[in-house]
Design an enzyme around this catalytic site. Structure first.
Site, PDB file in Angstrom:
ATOM      1  CB  SER A  14      -0.974  -0.030   1.249  1.00 18.61           C
ATOM      2  OG  SER A  14      -1.779   0.977   1.214  1.00 18.61           O
ATOM      3  CG  HIS A  41      -4.267  -1.278  -0.384  1.00 15.35           C
ATOM      4  ND1 HIS A  41      -4.076  -1.105   0.905  1.00 15.35           N
ATOM      5  CD2 HIS A  41      -4.659  -2.399  -0.399  1.00 15.35           C
ATOM      6  CE1 HIS A  41      -4.140  -2.105   1.452  1.00 15.35           C
ATOM      7  NE2 HIS A  41      -4.640  -3.046   0.534  1.00 15.35           N
ATOM      8  CG  ASP A 132      -5.401  -5.826   2.969  1.00 12.59           C
ATOM      9  OD1 ASP A 132      -5.751  -6.879   3.384  1.00 12.59           O
ATOM     10  OD2 ASP A 132      -5.637  -5.635   1.772  1.00 12.59           O
TER      11      ASP A 132
END
Length: 327
Positions: A14, A41, A132
């Site tokens: 991310s 992401h 995540d």
């Protein structure tokens, strides 16, 4: 019979992850002996990551497409607003509900690769906020794969690596400088353990990611209804049993770790407060306008009632502003 190797590498990143991936692409040998499937992401935003990876390195990189066979030496990037899954030896793209408040998300890819490829999988969690990738990396370990995590102190955004470190038995830590060399070495190692069946609970979550089966029955089998509602659809959230850190799912498909749920709830609460402030201010303006119209037609009694109500709205708005300002 050929000895299987760890030839499926799934990577989740991310904030701060792109520079690492470009350095990795530049340092990978050609042809690279493993397939790389990568989730960054990006939400619905346009992605030029495959082009950047091709410019940086010499292995082919592309946005994934449903039905593509997974080939060694290729880098597959999850396209905007799609989860990327591994089903058998193929890629499946879905627009099922967001997980951890993002689509594409890392956990669905990791979980699907673990179920489809077992100990052949190497899972990699790089720089990013929140957590995540942690549950997905746990799934990879449960199916015999390896867990590789960026050193949190080396990450621009250390949350994701730190969460993985705290909740997964990590096999290898990497830095921006050692990522490519570590993956090259691991991809050449033979798999020394037999393939084991994925836990039934994991399979049920995989089926939920695919939109298969009755979601209520699937959720009842892996969790229990909580007292918390889904911040994205307002449905009941099931708390997944034996999940560390705690995780939640709703029957429409949204999934959260506890940390992501708290973050999403905070965002929704903030939005609700601003909406409430807007509504109070609009009602004050409307009541004041109506009061003015009453005065023009000499209806003093109704004008006073409306003006008092407008003052009431203004008082509530000021109180709400102070709360939002932390006063």
């Amino acid at each position: 019979m050929l000895t299987p190797r760890r030839d499926i590498i799934v990577i989740g990143a991310s904030s701060g992850g792109v520079p690492l991936m470009l350095d990795m692409a530049a340092a990978l040998p050609v042809p690279f002996p493993a397939s790389i499937l990568l989730v960054q992401h990006i939400g619905t935003h346009e992605s030029v990551l495959p082009e950047l990876l091709r410019r940086s390195g010499r292995n082919p990189a592309m946005h994934a497409r449903s039905g593509l066979s997974i080939e060694p030496g290729h880098i597959y990037v999850a396209p905007p607003d799609h989860h990327m899954l591994v089903v058998g030896n193929e890629i499946r793209l879905t627009r099922e509900a967001k997980e951890n408040h993002t689509r594409p998300a890392i956990d669905p890819l990791f979980r699907s690769a673990a179920i489809s490829m077992g100990p052949r999988v190497i899972g990699v969690v790089l720089s990013g906020r929140l957590d995540d990738g942690t549950a997905g990396l746990q799934a990879i370990k449960a199916c015999g794969g390896l867990a590789v995590v960026q050193e949190p102190t080396d990450a621009e955004a250390p949350d994701m690596p730190a969460s993985a470190s705290a909740n997964v038995a990590v096999d290898h830590y990497v830095t921006r400088a050692t990522l490519a060399a570590t993956l090259t070495r691991l991809a050449d190692e033979p798999v020394s353990i037999p393939r084991v069946a994925a836990p039934p609970e994991m399979v049920r979550e995989f089926q939920l990611s695919l939109g298969e089966g009755n979601p209520m029955e699937q959720l009842d089998a892996i969790g229990r209804p909580s007292k918390i509602t889904c911040p994205d659809c307002s449905g009941v959230l099931w708390e997944i049993r034996n999940s560390h850190p705690p995780r939640y799912r709703c029957h429409t498909g949204h999934a959260y770790t506890q940390q992501t749920l708290e973050h999403t709830q905070g965002t929704r609460t903030d939005e609700a407060l601003w909406s409430a402030l807007r509504a109070l201010q609009e009602r004050e303006a409307l009541l004041s306008s109506m009061a003015g119209a009453c005065r023009e037609r000499s209806d003093a009694h109704e004008a006073e009632r409306l003006e008092a109500e407008a003052v009431h709205m203004k008082t509530h708005a000021l109180q709400l502003q102070r709360i939002m300002a932390g006063e």
